[in-house]
Design an enzyme around this catalytic site. Structure first.
Site: not given
Ligand code: 0O2
Length: 220
Positions: A39, A68, A71, A87, A127-128, A135, A154
């Site tokens: 791409i 995870k 959690r 992911d 996000k807040e 994503h 992801e």
């Molecule tokens: P890591 O260490 O990066 O792998 P889901 O995966 O759908 O079950 P969720 O949290 O609803 O869970 O998914 P979402 O919102 O798509 O977020 C998944 C990933 O996005 C996270 O993976 C982070 O990589 C990133 N992310 C989401 N929110 C935040 C945030 O507030 N700050 C930062 N820095 N990254 C964020 P992991 O597994 O949490 O972490």
């Protein structure tokens, strides 16, 4: 469910069995990396600029998968990981400009080999805490010796400024073990707003440059 060090040690055996299971996620990432390289190169040839600044990819570590699952109050099994952890294979696409993010999404939507399972637009709806990123959860077929496996990946697409912010925020949470003081939370939100301002400013400047390039020489 909180996992102790002992729990993790006991899970080492499970991990050995997982190695082969997780290999398919690496293959999916190999395919996606090739896709993004194509791409990048072709878009550059047609439009004279590259929408993708750089990419990073990783297979989630066994420890992170286990944490995870914990959690989510789920027992540690490969079946649970495959179904509930979306992911395990992750690609991060870093773009220069906001418009590039949506261009990349539009391009991926045209790739018939991919099935888009979901889109979370944290750019339109941050996000807040100030986190911004887009994503995409996709499924890609991986052709193996004995058949085909559909693998979830992801894809996080963000600008350089969003990535800078997210990396620091992630580091702060890690260093402070998620106990981030209120004042720092507020500072981070302010930094997210500044990053957003920078993205919009750079987007505007880039649009002006594009318009100037399109104007005939004599009108300039
Ligand atoms: P890591 O260490 O990066 O792998 P889901 O995966 O759908 O079950 P969720 O949290 O609803 O869970 O998914 P979402 O919102 O798509 O977020 C998944 C990933 O996005 C996270 O993976 C982070 O990589 C990133 N992310 C989401 N929110 C935040 C945030 O507030 N700050 C930062 N820095 N990254 C964020 P992991 O597994 O949490 O972490």
């Amino acid at each position: 469910m909180q996992l102790t060090k002992e729990d993790m040690a006991n899970l080492k055996d499970v991990m050995e069995n997982w190695k082969n299971e997780l290999l398919v996620y690496k293959f999916a990432l190999d395919q996606m990396n090739t896709k993004f390289s194509i791409i990048s190169q072709e878009y550059n040839l047609i439009h004279g600029h590259n929408p993708i600044e750089h990419t990073k990819s990783r297979v989630k570590s066994f420890e992170s998968i286990v944490n995870k699952l914990a959690r989510k109050n789920l027992e540690v099994t490969t079946a649970h990981a495959k179904e509930h952890i979306h992911d395990i294979a992750g690609v991060r696409i870093i773009c220069s400009f906001l418009s590039d993010i949506y261009n990349v999404v539009d391009i991926l939507k045209q790739h018939n080999d991919l099935e888009i399972l979901g889109i979370k637009d944290y750019i339109k709806n941050p996000k807040e805490n100030g986190y911004r990123s887009l994503h995409l959860l996709i499924e890609t077929p991986v052709y193996l010796t004995n058949g085909v496996e559909r693998v979830k990946v992801e894809i996080q697409i963000r600008t350089i400024a969003m990535d800078f912010w997210a990396s620091l925020e992630h580091k702060i949470h890690y260093k402070l073990n998620n106990a981030v003081p209120e004042l720092l939370t507020e500072d981070l939100k302010e930094a997210a707003n500044i990053a957003n301002y920078l993205d919009e400013k750079m987007h505007g400047i880039n649009n002006e440059v594009d318009s100037a390039k399109k104007e005939p020489e004599e009108e300039r």
